[in-house]
Write a protein that holds these residues in place. Structure first.
Motif, PDB file in Angstrom:
ATOM      1  N   PRO A 385       0.663  -1.132  -0.081  1.00  0.00           N
ATOM      2  CA  PRO A 385      -0.065  -0.037   0.122  1.00  0.00           C
ATOM      3  C   PRO A 385       0.722   1.278  -0.199  1.00  0.00           C
ATOM      4  CG  PRO A 385      -0.946  -1.642   1.659  1.00  0.00           C
ATOM      5  CD  PRO A 385       0.411  -2.366   1.049  1.00  0.00           C
ATOM      6  N   VAL A 386       0.510   2.349  -0.901  1.00  0.00           N
ATOM      7  CA  VAL A 386       1.074   3.426  -0.933  1.00  0.00           C
ATOM      8  C   VAL A 386       0.314   4.657  -0.647  1.00  0.00           C
ATOM      9  CG1 VAL A 386       2.597   4.989  -2.525  1.00  0.00           C
ATOM     10  CG2 VAL A 386       2.687   2.558  -2.619  1.00  0.00           C
ATOM     11  N   PRO A 387       0.397   5.512   0.202  1.00  0.00           N
ATOM     12  CA  PRO A 387      -0.798   6.578   0.551  1.00  0.00           C
ATOM     13  C   PRO A 387      -0.458   7.357  -0.691  1.00  0.00           C
ATOM     14  CG  PRO A 387       0.505   6.113   2.449  1.00  0.00           C
ATOM     15  CD  PRO A 387       1.409   5.391   1.254  1.00  0.00           C
ATOM     16  N   THR A 388      -1.900   7.815  -1.011  1.00  0.00           N
ATOM     17  CA  THR A 388      -2.251   8.908  -2.049  1.00  0.00           C
ATOM     18  C   THR A 388      -3.299   9.448  -1.954  1.00  0.00           C
ATOM     19  OG1 THR A 388      -2.064   8.883  -4.525  1.00  0.00           O
ATOM     20  CG2 THR A 388      -3.278   7.171  -3.474  1.00  0.00           C
ATOM     21  N   PHE A 389      -3.085  10.871  -2.601  1.00  0.00           N
ATOM     22  CA  PHE A 389      -4.254  11.669  -2.644  1.00  0.00           C
ATOM     23  C   PHE A 389      -4.753  11.701  -4.311  1.00  0.00           C
ATOM     24  CE2 PHE A 389      -2.045  13.272   1.182  1.00  0.00           C
ATOM     25  CZ  PHE A 389      -3.096  13.390   2.062  1.00  0.00           C
ATOM     26  N   SER A 390      -5.676  11.041  -4.512  1.00  0.00           N
ATOM     27  CA  SER A 390      -6.496  11.025  -5.788  1.00  0.00           C
ATOM     28  C   SER A 390      -7.674  11.861  -5.898  1.00  0.00           C
ATOM     29  CB  SER A 390      -6.435   9.552  -6.260  1.00  0.00           C
ATOM     30  OG  SER A 390      -6.949   9.537  -7.826  1.00  0.00           O
ATOM     31  N   THR A 391      -7.511  13.130  -6.687  1.00  0.00           N
ATOM     32  CA  THR A 391      -8.617  13.903  -6.426  1.00  0.00           C
ATOM     33  C   THR A 391      -9.901  13.387  -7.064  1.00  0.00           C
ATOM     34  OG1 THR A 391      -7.074  15.826  -7.033  1.00  0.00           O
ATOM     35  CG2 THR A 391      -9.044  16.193  -7.708  1.00  0.00           C
ATOM     36  N   LEU A 392     -10.873  13.740  -6.304  1.00  0.00           N
ATOM     37  CA  LEU A 392     -12.185  13.118  -6.750  1.00  0.00           C
ATOM     38  C   LEU A 392     -12.374  11.366  -6.941  1.00  0.00           C
ATOM     39  CD1 LEU A 392     -12.558  15.395 -10.119  1.00  0.00           C
ATOM     40  CD2 LEU A 392     -13.165  15.906  -7.861  1.00  0.00           C
ATOM     41  N   PHE A 393     -11.479  10.758  -6.067  1.00  0.00           N
ATOM     42  CA  PHE A 393     -11.334   9.430  -6.186  1.00  0.00           C
ATOM     43  C   PHE A 393     -11.258   8.868  -7.532  1.00  0.00           C
ATOM     44  CE2 PHE A 393     -13.135  10.599  -1.917  1.00  0.00           C
ATOM     45  CZ  PHE A 393     -12.528   9.800  -1.103  1.00  0.00           C
ATOM     46  N   GLY A 394     -10.720   9.689  -8.044  1.00  0.00           N
ATOM     47  CA  GLY A 394     -10.570   8.763  -9.893  1.00  0.00           C
ATOM     48  C   GLY A 394      -9.597   9.906 -10.592  1.00  0.00           C
ATOM     49  N   GLU A 395      -8.692  10.471 -10.151  1.00  0.00           N
ATOM     50  CA  GLU A 395      -7.904  11.753 -10.965  1.00  0.00           C
ATOM     51  C   GLU A 395      -7.469  11.145 -12.153  1.00  0.00           C
ATOM     52  OE1 GLU A 395      -4.497  15.003  -9.712  1.00  0.00           O
ATOM     53  OE2 GLU A 395      -4.550  13.249  -8.482  1.00  0.00           O
ATOM     54  N   PRO A 396      -6.753   9.934 -12.300  1.00  0.00           N
ATOM     55  CA  PRO A 396      -6.264   9.586 -13.589  1.00  0.00           C
ATOM     56  C   PRO A 396      -7.172   9.350 -14.656  1.00  0.00           C
ATOM     57  CG  PRO A 396      -5.550   7.921 -11.539  1.00  0.00           C
ATOM     58  CD  PRO A 396      -6.741   8.878 -11.268  1.00  0.00           C
ATOM     59  N   PHE A 397      -8.650   9.458 -14.147  1.00  0.00           N
ATOM     60  CA  PHE A 397      -9.642   9.463 -15.421  1.00  0.00           C
ATOM     61  C   PHE A 397     -10.342  10.745 -15.598  1.00  0.00           C
ATOM     62  CE2 PHE A 397      -9.516   5.590 -12.408  1.00  0.00           C
ATOM     63  CZ  PHE A 397      -8.634   5.041 -13.046  1.00  0.00           C
ATOM     64  N   MET A 398      -9.915  11.742 -14.993  1.00  0.00           N
ATOM     65  CA  MET A 398     -10.640  12.981 -15.181  1.00  0.00           C
ATOM     66  C   MET A 398      -9.868  14.159 -15.799  1.00  0.00           C
ATOM     67  SD  MET A 398     -13.436  12.354 -13.368  1.00  0.00           S
ATOM     68  CE  MET A 398     -13.901  11.328 -12.046  1.00  0.00           C
ATOM     69  N   PRO A 399     -10.101  14.419 -17.010  1.00  0.00           N
ATOM     70  CA  PRO A 399      -9.417  15.232 -17.967  1.00  0.00           C
ATOM     71  C   PRO A 399      -9.706  16.723 -17.778  1.00  0.00           C
ATOM     72  CG  PRO A 399     -11.259  14.240 -19.141  1.00  0.00           C
ATOM     73  CD  PRO A 399     -11.302  13.494 -17.869  1.00  0.00           C
ATOM     74  N   LEU A 400     -10.856  17.104 -17.246  1.00  0.00           N
ATOM     75  CA  LEU A 400     -11.132  18.347 -16.942  1.00  0.00           C
ATOM     76  C   LEU A 400     -10.897  18.804 -15.556  1.00  0.00           C
ATOM     77  CD1 LEU A 400     -14.915  18.321 -18.353  1.00  0.00           C
ATOM     78  CD2 LEU A 400     -12.502  18.861 -19.548  1.00  0.00           C
ATOM     79  N   ASP A 401     -10.956  20.266 -15.169  1.00  0.00           N
ATOM     80  CA  ASP A 401     -10.462  20.825 -13.941  1.00  0.00           C
ATOM     81  C   ASP A 401     -11.356  20.174 -13.029  1.00  0.00           C
ATOM     82  OD1 ASP A 401     -10.490  22.703 -11.541  1.00  0.00           O
ATOM     83  OD2 ASP A 401      -9.399  23.877 -13.110  1.00  0.00           O
ATOM     84  N   PRO A 402     -10.596  19.858 -11.830  1.00  0.00           N
ATOM     85  CA  PRO A 402     -11.357  19.148 -10.618  1.00  0.00           C
ATOM     86  C   PRO A 402     -12.482  19.937 -10.007  1.00  0.00           C
ATOM     87  CG  PRO A 402      -9.064  18.747 -10.308  1.00  0.00           C
ATOM     88  CD  PRO A 402      -9.314  19.634 -11.702  1.00  0.00           C
ATOM     89  N   ASP A 403     -12.509  21.386 -10.252  1.00  0.00           N
ATOM     90  CA  ASP A 403     -13.512  22.234  -9.734  1.00  0.00           C
ATOM     91  C   ASP A 403     -14.525  21.937 -10.364  1.00  0.00           C
ATOM     92  OD1 ASP A 403     -11.621  23.262  -7.737  1.00  0.00           O
ATOM     93  OD2 ASP A 403     -11.417  25.285  -8.936  1.00  0.00           O
ATOM     94  N   ILE A 404     -14.667  21.702 -11.628  1.00  0.00           N
ATOM     95  CA  ILE A 404     -15.946  21.489 -12.519  1.00  0.00           C
ATOM     96  C   ILE A 404     -16.861  20.052 -11.736  1.00  0.00           C
ATOM     97  CG2 ILE A 404     -16.929  20.732 -14.433  1.00  0.00           C
ATOM     98  CD1 ILE A 404     -14.543  22.030 -16.017  1.00  0.00           C
ATOM     99  N   TYR A 405     -15.998  18.845 -11.671  1.00  0.00           N
ATOM    100  CA  TYR A 405     -16.888  17.930 -10.812  1.00  0.00           C
ATOM    101  C   TYR A 405     -17.176  18.132  -9.462  1.00  0.00           C
ATOM    102  CZ  TYR A 405     -14.059  15.910 -14.990  1.00  0.00           C
ATOM    103  OH  TYR A 405     -13.692  15.537 -16.278  1.00  0.00           O
ATOM    104  N   ALA A 406     -16.143  18.696  -8.911  1.00  0.00           N
ATOM    105  CA  ALA A 406     -16.544  19.038  -7.406  1.00  0.00           C
ATOM    106  C   ALA A 406     -17.615  19.766  -6.928  1.00  0.00           C
ATOM    107  CB  ALA A 406     -15.341  19.681  -6.469  1.00  0.00           C
ATOM    108  N   ARG A 407     -17.893  21.021  -7.828  1.00  0.00           N
ATOM    109  CA  ARG A 407     -19.084  21.673  -7.777  1.00  0.00           C
ATOM    110  C   ARG A 407     -20.247  21.294  -8.186  1.00  0.00           C
ATOM    111  NH1 ARG A 407     -17.142  25.223 -11.227  1.00  0.00           N
ATOM    112  NH2 ARG A 407     -18.421  24.618 -12.879  1.00  0.00           N
ATOM    113  N   MET A 408     -20.075  20.370  -8.998  1.00  0.00           N
ATOM    114  CA  MET A 408     -21.404  19.474  -9.349  1.00  0.00           C
ATOM    115  C   MET A 408     -21.791  18.605  -8.536  1.00  0.00           C
ATOM    116  SD  MET A 408     -20.559  18.603 -13.617  1.00  0.00           S
ATOM    117  CE  MET A 408     -22.395  18.322 -13.975  1.00  0.00           C
ATOM    118  N   LEU A 409     -20.890  17.961  -7.748  1.00  0.00           N
ATOM    119  CA  LEU A 409     -21.414  16.977  -6.628  1.00  0.00           C
ATOM    120  C   LEU A 409     -21.936  17.774  -5.443  1.00  0.00           C
ATOM    121  CD1 LEU A 409     -21.579  14.107  -5.554  1.00  0.00           C
ATOM    122  CD2 LEU A 409     -19.264  14.839  -4.267  1.00  0.00           C
ATOM    123  N   GLY A 410     -21.193  18.877  -5.083  1.00  0.00           N
ATOM    124  CA  GLY A 410     -21.640  19.680  -4.130  1.00  0.00           C
ATOM    125  C   GLY A 410     -23.038  20.088  -4.274  1.00  0.00           C
ATOM    126  N   GLU A 411     -23.422  20.716  -5.421  1.00  0.00           N
ATOM    127  CA  GLU A 411     -24.792  21.240  -5.562  1.00  0.00           C
ATOM    128  C   GLU A 411     -25.698  20.149  -5.566  1.00  0.00           C
ATOM    129  OE1 GLU A 411     -23.129  24.462  -8.856  1.00  0.00           O
ATOM    130  OE2 GLU A 411     -24.197  22.273  -9.710  1.00  0.00           O
TER     131      GLU A 411
END
Length: 527
Positions: A385-411
């Motif tokens: 196991p290697v500790p990691t921070f992967s934005t949106l629990f799927g950073e390798p597959f998210m081509p757009l700015d993380p803020d776009i996905y995060a804002r949509m979930l928050g709403e």
């Protein structure tokens, strides 16, 4: 010979072309070609060679004026020139001359209003079987009306890249061109690269249509239709925990959240097989049968019986099967608006609670942060196991700015008053090497309590360091397990480790997301 329009992909002079073959025919072709062998259950078992997991350093996006300002460029989304892409595509299509070619035309997206068409062209029959299982299979009528695909994927594991000449990282390459809508996968037989390439495309296209794409599993109550989603990286338990015999499985990995509710992108599951136990995971165990593709599982040479506990080749043994193989699958894969969101993390430090309640702000914090541990085998070179921070629990597959996905979930969380929990499926009683992995039966009990509302009735204690609320009781779970500090032999050692991990959270967030609102920043762990 019918070529089914291969020329439009640049492929000419194949020796034979096979289009949307049945699982039996694809299995027969794979056996004839020496691609694998049958297990005692009739599943096709293959070995993927050098690559037994994803190769993230080998993935590139073609940098064109039309997409340049849309992509979140960096260490994950790395550019390659259009000329390099075109040159590699020419080499791959030339490689397919005088070879058998297998085509599968399928869909991604159970919601027909959001559905995309994918044509997958493979060198191997076994990989065509895989993607047939994983995508949504068209009816005969849909196939006749299929038309042109939205994206075409060409897969040639036998073609090895020249890193110097081709401008890539190794003999393998995964190249996405959003402008021409082509994907190239060369030099790797690991089938997960095909699946995740489809996912990356959906993550690029759907936000502009008002749909949130998510790296999550989902299930629902068969009577009330109450729906839950589970975020998490590979190895955190998305597939295992969503395959609940008391609930309908919507999907195990990739979903969209529209105004109408959620829907599965896929028509199958890609489950980890390592240490697979028929008593603990009966649905997955029974799904490995005729029509299933199994990767890198060791078979007894005489009986062909799988040994799921043999780690000789890789920890990342996998099985890809149609979702219909799960008895309680929801078909089509469509659910309502989620009432519960669960973030799964495999904490290798052993300091996070096994389950905790999050405020809306804390939910946004942890979604953006995506803390977990990459477990052995999910990527090349990961052996523990290697500790990691992967934005949106799927950073390798998210081509757009993380803020776009995060804002949509928050709403969506705010609008629907959705309950959110953080669940640690990692270590308890100490870090990796000292403590032990959280028992599956306890994790299942905690999630059941979260889904049926029982957990809401518990008394909660706020943990100031991690800024989460910890329940003090849960049906079917020993109380001492709920508070991680109580599981360590030395409370002082726990405090030291917890402070270290909280600082990791704090430093990561301030480095990556300094412009996030203060209420979200303050909702996270504090050093």
């Amino acid at each position: 010979m019918e070529t089914f329009g291969l020329e439009r992909a640049g492929i000419i002079n194949p020796s034979a072309v096979y289009h949307n073959l049945s699982p039996a025919c694809l299995t027969e072709a794979a056996l004839r070609r020496g691609e694998g062998v049958l297990s005692d259950t009739g599943a096709l078992v293959v070995r993927t060679g050098k690559f037994t997991g994803r190769a993230p350093k080998d993935k590139f996006i073609v940098d064109t004026p039309g997409v340049h300002d849309l992509i979140a460029w960096g260490s994950v989304n790395r550019p390659i020139t259009k000329d390099k892409f075109r040159a590699l595509k020419d080499k791959m299509t030339a490689y397919l001359q005088n070879r058998e070619v297998f085509i599968f035309d399928g869909f991604a997206g159970a919601d027909k209003k959001c559905r995309k068409k994918f044509r997958v062209i493979t060198e191997l029959a076994s990989e065509n079987l895989f993607i047939r299982n994983l995508l949504i299979r068209p009816s005969q009528e849909e196939l006749l009306q299929y038309g042109e695909p939205d994206f075409t994927i060409i897969v040639t594991p036998g073609f090895k890249c020249n890193p110097t000449a081709d401008g890539v990282h190794s003999e393998a390459a995964i190249l996405v061109d959003y402008e021409t809508r082509f994907i190239l996968i060369a030099g790797t037989q690991y089938a997960g690269e095909i699946k995740k390439s489809v996912f990356s495309v959906m993550n690029f296209l759907l936000p502009r249509e008002g749909v949130l794409p998510m790296h999550c599993s989902a299930n629902m109550d068969p009577i009330t239709k109450e729906t839950a989603i589970f975020f998490g990286l590979s190895g955190t338990g998305k597939t295992t925990l969503s395959a609940d015999p008391d609930r309908k499985l919507i999907g195990d990995d990739e979903h969209g959240w529209s105004d109408r509710g959620i829907f599965n992108f896929e028509g199958g599951c890609y489950a980890k097989c390592i240490d697979l136990d028929p008593d603990k995971e009966p649905d997955i165990y029974q799904a490995i049968r005729s029509g299933t593709l199994v990767e890198n599982v060791i078979l007894d040479p005489d009986t062909r019986k799988p040994n799921y506990f043999d780690h000789k080749i890789t920890e990342n043994t996998r099985a890809g099967y149609p979702i219909e193989y799960i008895p309680n699958a929801a078909i089509p894969g469509i659910g309502g608006v989620p009432t519960v969101v669960i973030f799964l993390t495999a904490d290798s430090f052993g300091v996070l609670p096994p389950i905790s309640r999050l405020s809306k702000e804390a939910a946004m914090y942890h979604f953006v942060t995506g803390f977990t541990s990459k477990v052995a085998g999910t990527e090349q070179g990961i052996t523990e196991p290697v500790p990691t921070f992967s934005t949106l629990f799927g950073e390798p597959f998210m081509p757009l700015d993380p803020d776009i996905y995060a804002r949509m979930l928050g709403e969506r969380i705010e609008h629907h008053n959705t309950s959110v929990y953080l669940v640690n499926t990692g270590w308890t009683g100490g870090p990796y090497g000292i403590g032990s992995r959280m028992e599956l039966k306890y994790t299942r009990a905690m999630i059941t309590a979260a889904l049926n509302g029982t957990l809401k009735k518990a008394d909660f204690v706020h943990d100031n360091r991690f800024n989460v609320d910890i329940p003090q009781s849960c049906p079917g779970v020993p109380p001492q397990i709920l508070n991680p500090r109580d599981t360590w032999s030395s409370p002082d050692a726990y405090d030291t480790m917890a402070k270290k991990v909280a600082k990791m959270f704090f430093d990561n967030f301030h480095e990556k997301y300094p412009h996030m609102p203060a209420d979200i920043i303050n909702a996270g762990p504090q050093p």
